[in-house]
Design a protein around this motif. Structure first.
Motif, PDB file in Angstrom:
ATOM      1  N   PHE A 373      37.011  -3.883  19.683  1.00 31.12           N
ATOM      2  CA  PHE A 373      36.378  -4.869  20.921  1.00 31.12           C
ATOM      3  C   PHE A 373      36.033  -6.021  20.465  1.00 31.12           C
ATOM      4  N   GLU A 374      36.723  -6.738  19.448  1.00 29.00           N
ATOM      5  CA  GLU A 374      36.587  -8.055  19.073  1.00 29.00           C
ATOM      6  C   GLU A 374      36.578  -9.039  20.279  1.00 29.00           C
ATOM      7  N   ASP A 375      37.419  -9.107  21.212  1.00 33.20           N
ATOM      8  CA  ASP A 375      37.637  -9.760  22.434  1.00 33.20           C
ATOM      9  C   ASP A 375      36.198  -9.897  23.057  1.00 33.20           C
ATOM     10  N   ILE A 376      35.498  -8.884  23.147  1.00 34.09           N
ATOM     11  CA  ILE A 376      34.484  -8.814  23.920  1.00 34.09           C
ATOM     12  C   ILE A 376      33.147  -9.163  23.113  1.00 34.09           C
ATOM     13  N   LEU A 377      32.951  -8.749  21.817  1.00 36.87           N
ATOM     14  CA  LEU A 377      31.776  -8.944  20.893  1.00 36.87           C
ATOM     15  C   LEU A 377      31.840 -10.324  20.294  1.00 36.87           C
ATOM     16  N   LEU A 378      32.800 -10.862  19.860  1.00 37.84           N
ATOM     17  CA  LEU A 378      32.910 -11.923  19.045  1.00 37.84           C
ATOM     18  C   LEU A 378      32.392 -13.117  20.037  1.00 37.84           C
ATOM     19  N   PRO A 379      32.931 -13.458  21.124  1.00 39.58           N
ATOM     20  CA  PRO A 379      32.307 -14.719  21.823  1.00 39.58           C
ATOM     21  C   PRO A 379      31.239 -14.470  22.726  1.00 39.58           C
ATOM     22  N   SER A 380      30.578 -13.101  22.488  1.00 36.71           N
ATOM     23  CA  SER A 380      29.535 -13.107  23.292  1.00 36.71           C
ATOM     24  C   SER A 380      28.113 -13.618  22.852  1.00 36.71           C
ATOM     25  N   ASP A 381      27.241 -13.674  23.684  1.00 35.10           N
ATOM     26  CA  ASP A 381      25.789 -14.065  23.463  1.00 35.10           C
ATOM     27  C   ASP A 381      24.833 -13.042  22.911  1.00 35.10           C
ATOM     28  N   THR A 382      24.302 -13.342  21.987  1.00 39.66           N
ATOM     29  CA  THR A 382      23.339 -12.146  21.490  1.00 39.66           C
ATOM     30  C   THR A 382      22.008 -12.493  22.156  1.00 39.66           C
ATOM     31  N   ILE A 383      21.271 -11.384  23.020  1.00 41.07           N
ATOM     32  CA  ILE A 383      20.153 -11.563  23.652  1.00 41.07           C
ATOM     33  C   ILE A 383      19.116 -10.597  23.015  1.00 41.07           C
ATOM     34  N   ILE A 384      18.338 -11.185  22.270  1.00 44.07           N
ATOM     35  CA  ILE A 384      17.023 -10.197  21.409  1.00 44.07           C
ATOM     36  C   ILE A 384      15.812 -10.292  22.424  1.00 44.07           C
ATOM     37  N   PRO A 385      15.495  -9.209  22.942  1.00 42.11           N
ATOM     38  CA  PRO A 385      14.415  -9.533  23.870  1.00 42.11           C
ATOM     39  C   PRO A 385      13.001  -9.779  23.121  1.00 42.11           C
ATOM     40  N   ALA A 386      12.163 -10.122  23.997  1.00 41.04           N
ATOM     41  CA  ALA A 386      10.792 -10.468  23.322  1.00 41.04           C
ATOM     42  C   ALA A 386       9.769  -9.199  23.053  1.00 41.04           C
ATOM     43  N   ASP A 387      10.251  -8.211  23.851  1.00 41.79           N
ATOM     44  CA  ASP A 387       9.430  -6.941  23.537  1.00 41.79           C
ATOM     45  C   ASP A 387       9.726  -6.108  22.417  1.00 41.79           C
ATOM     46  N   GLY A 388      10.882  -6.501  21.522  1.00 43.45           N
ATOM     47  CA  GLY A 388      11.464  -5.669  20.441  1.00 43.45           C
ATOM     48  C   GLY A 388      10.587  -5.796  19.481  1.00 43.45           C
ATOM     49  N   ALA A 389      10.989  -4.838  18.242  1.00 42.89           N
ATOM     50  CA  ALA A 389      10.088  -4.726  16.923  1.00 42.89           C
ATOM     51  C   ALA A 389      10.534  -6.045  16.107  1.00 42.89           C
ATOM     52  N   VAL A 390       9.471  -6.753  15.822  1.00 42.49           N
ATOM     53  CA  VAL A 390       9.745  -8.008  14.898  1.00 42.49           C
ATOM     54  C   VAL A 390       9.176  -7.479  13.474  1.00 42.49           C
ATOM     55  N   LYS A 391       8.687  -6.427  13.300  1.00 39.50           N
ATOM     56  CA  LYS A 391       8.049  -6.072  11.903  1.00 39.50           C
ATOM     57  C   LYS A 391       8.419  -4.801  11.477  1.00 39.50           C
ATOM     58  N   ALA A 392       8.859  -4.720  10.160  1.00 39.00           N
ATOM     59  CA  ALA A 392       9.724  -3.879   9.489  1.00 39.00           C
ATOM     60  C   ALA A 392       9.090  -2.231   9.517  1.00 39.00           C
ATOM     61  N   ASP A 393       7.660  -2.683   9.721  1.00 40.61           N
ATOM     62  CA  ASP A 393       6.709  -1.294   9.830  1.00 40.61           C
ATOM     63  C   ASP A 393       6.370  -0.875  10.949  1.00 40.61           C
ATOM     64  N   ASP A 394       6.862  -1.519  12.056  1.00 41.52           N
ATOM     65  CA  ASP A 394       6.456  -1.323  13.615  1.00 41.52           C
ATOM     66  C   ASP A 394       7.554  -0.363  14.085  1.00 41.52           C
TER      67      ASP A 394
END
Length: 697
Positions: A373-394
């Motif tokens: 699925f390289e045609d879909i994944l490689l040109p894609s934008d990566t959207i990382i949400p603000a409410d996701g874990a940011v600390k390894a122990d979270d």
């Protein structure tokens, strides 16, 4: 033509998902290079990467060795014949758990500063690279050969530069080595350099990595939760090349601030064991890291190590890192990579004996996805949400992101952290806004240890998968879609389904699934063994009676019995009655070691036989006809030995060395100690026979 833009690599102008696996030719048996390369290809690699270890080729100054297992030219020919590409990790300093980082001992008698533009160093380097060029000439990409990339230097961090060099000095040295290569005649579309730890990379593309453990640490404490299981924009999440008490450099080398694609060259296919630290590198420990990297926008997979090996014994000494503690002190290196003398299996996806291991099957899921699925994944934008874990122990916050290419893409979820349990999570009404519409997924159950990716608006032929609660694996013949979920069931919303088929496998089935082509038709083969293509044939290596499932269904598999059709898959079986036998007894016991005599009765016409030693102790040696042929530290996992590589000996000796309860060692699974707190025993031996079948259909 191979090139790149700021997001991804391109091949002939199209997005190209590169999957490289480290297979170090000079640490491997040249008799089996071909099979090893083809098995890596079957798992999803489209390129081989390998260090060229100077110490192996010029142990004695001026006497070059490119024979037998050092025959780089033959290795390149095997890669080319397999239709694969090659990243030459030329160093000249490589680390790779080799003594001196791969530099010959004689270099330290010269008085110059290695890894700098010191004229004395550059002179001996040029002489070596000219000799090496003779092995590569004619095998560069421009010649129709496999060498498309060259890595210059390795882990070229401030502490490695020598003296009071500046970062600019480091960049200048990398560029000077690149110029030297090109002046000699080397030619590669892409130059690479490792970037972690504030490394100098010059004009080369920066590459990243990440391992599930850090066995180079000098302590016996469990490590804290790893940041490798987070999904964020930081490629420098793992402390490779650094130390726990020396935090990562504070520079912000985030993907969003680079004008280069996010490339990797040392994602852990496994991890080494050292004298001090003995981690067990599990399949999902590594698979979850790969998925997290794919989620956060990686443009390729580069694995270290992918095919395990064995350290050669040199004319002057052994060649592994630090086996003698005094040598480590003399070199002034402060970390604890004291390795076995011979064993460099690295708990790799393909073992040092060429056997596909559990990690290989696990990584295959993500390698196939990236390439299919390289045609879909490689040109894609990566959207990382603000409410996701940011600390390894979270462990409570959701770890997820969206890779979106126009209206289509995939959502990635991770609830796995090595050696830790995470709470189950239920996600109601998860919504993706594509800009044109909102796609609402059914309820998502994210259990402890789960990690997966769900597609939206995925187009296969004329069919569109609006959403699915299963992870895409591959397509077949431009119209069928193969997916997997843990249970083998999924909720799927589909539009315009005509002559398409959707196959949803269990994860267990997907792990055993290989994609092959026969007479221009693509098939999946699900089997209880290794499936790979060699010399125009499809082979199956199995250690028990083979069971083979094929889709699209075929009527006949020569030499096998068809038993049923299972959901559109044709099912075939074959009996493998021959069994090998093993017996063992203790022969000698002293305070220093215990010897066990192992007797083997082979099954007739076997293609390989494996012994698995369940031992308790510090380490064990395998001795054949009085010569040590392998060794391994204890980590609680059986020590597997392939007997074909040792010419099928009728008997051998396993020598076990003692481990005391209070020894300075980190072990996740403790051995069996006696009443005196000493472990030194062989607790059991199992044996299996591999037979290789040709799948003709």
């Amino acid at each position: 033509m191979i090139s790149y833009n700021k997001k991804y690599l391109t091949k002939d102008g199209k997005p190209w998902f590169l999957v490289m696996g480290e297979y170090e030719f000079s640490r491997s048996d040249s008799r089996y290079w071909k099979d090893g390369i083809l098995k890596m290809k079957a798992l999803g690699c489209n390129a081989i990467q390998s260090y060229v270890i100077w110490l192996h080729h010029e142990e004695i100054e001026g006497k070059f060795n490119f024979r037998d297992n050092n025959n780089l030219r033959k290795f390149l020919r095997e890669i080319k014949d397999a239709g694969m590409l090659m990243c030459l990790r030329i160093g000249p300093w490589v680390h790779g758990e080799v003594r001196n980082g791969g530099f010959p001992d004689w270099m330290y008698e010269k008085g110059f500063k290695p890894r700098t533009n010191d004229p004395g160093y550059m002179a001996v380097l040029e002489r070596y690279l000219k000799e090496l060029y003779k092995q590569c000439e004619g095998y560069f990409y421009k010649d129709g050969g496999p060498i498309f990339s060259i890595q210059v230097e390795n882990e070229y961090q401030r502490h490695a530069w020598g003296g009071n060099q500046t970062r600019e000095d480091g960049d200048a040295h990398v560029n000077a080595v690149i110029k030297m290569l090109e002046d000699i005649g080397y030619d590669a579309p892409i130059y690479l350099a490792t970037a972690w730890g504030d490394a100098a990379t010059g004009d080369a593309l920066p590459c990243w990595g990440g391992y599930c453990e850090a066995p180079w640490e000098c302590h016996t404490r469990p490590l804290p939760p790893s940041a490798n299981y987070l999904i964020n924009h930081n490629p420098n999440a793992s402390p490779i090349g650094e130390y726990e008490d020396k935090p990562l450099a504070t520079q912000d080398f985030t993907v969003s601030r680079q004008d280069n694609p996010f490339l990797t060259i040392e994602l852990g296919g496994g991890v080494q064991m050292t004298k001090i630290r003995r981690p067990i590198s599990g399949a999902e420990d590594n698979g979850a890291i790969s998925m997290c990297r794919l989620a956060q926008g990686v443009a390729n997979f580069g694995y270290y190590v992918f095919h395990g090996g064995m350290n050669p014994i040199g004319a002057l000494s052994n060649m592994q890192e630090y086996h003698d503690d005094e040598m480590g002190r003399q070199r002034g290196w402060g970390f604890a990579c004291d390795l076995n003398e011979i064993n460099y299996d690295f708990q790799a996806p393909v073992s040092q004996y060429g056997k596909i291991k559990e990690t290989g099957y696990e990584l295959k899921l993500w390698m196939m996805m990236g390439r299919e699925f390289e045609d879909i994944l490689l040109p894609s934008d990566t959207i990382i949400p603000a409410d996701g874990a940011v600390k390894a122990d979270d462990f409570d916050s959701l770890r997820y992101c969206i890779r979106k290419n126009g209206n289509s893409g995939m959502v990635f979820f991770n609830n796995f952290v090595r050696l830790h349990d995470l709470p189950d999570k239920t996600i109601e009404n998860f919504t993706v806004n594509t800009g044109n519409e909102e796609i609402v997924f059914p309820k998502i159950e994210l259990k402890n240890k789960d990690y997966f990716a769900y597609p939206f608006n995925l187009k296969v032929g004329d069919m569109t998968i609006k959403y699915a609660t299963a992870t895409p694996l591959c397509t077949l013949n431009g119209k069928d879609l193969v997916m997997w979920s843990k249970s083998g069931s999924a909720e799927i919303a589909v539009e315009n389904m005509t002559d398409n088929n959707i196959i949803v496998l269990t994860k267990e089935q997907a792990l055993s699934t290989f994609k092959v082509t026969r007479k221009g038709v693509e098939y999946i083969v699900i089997a209880n063994g290794e499936v790979y293509e060699k010399d125009g044939e499809i082979l199956l290596g199995a250690e028990s009676s083979p069971i083979v499932k094929i889709y699209p269904a075929v009527d006949k598999l020569t030499g096998f019995t068809k038993v049923e059709n299972d959901g559109g898959l044709a099912v075939f079986v074959k009996n493998q009655p021959e069994k090998a036998k093993v017996e063992y007894k203790e022969k000698t016991r002293t305070n220093e070691y215990a010897d066990y005599e192992i007797s083997i009765t082979y099954a007739p016409n076997c293609d390989n036989t494996y012994l698995n030693f369940d031992f308790s102790g510090d380490s064990a040696d395998v001795i054949v006809d009085g010569e040590k042929v392998n060794d391994r530290y204890y980590n609680g996992y059986p020590f597997e030995v392939g007997l074909k590589h040792h010419n099928f000996p009728p008997a051998l000796t396993l020598r076990v060395y003692p481990l005391k309860k209070d020894d300075f060692v980190y072990i996740e699974k403790q051995p069996n100690y006696d009443e005196n707190g000493v472990a030194m025993s062989l607790d059991g031996v199992s044996i299996s026979t591999e037979k290789i079948y040709t799948l003709k259909f």
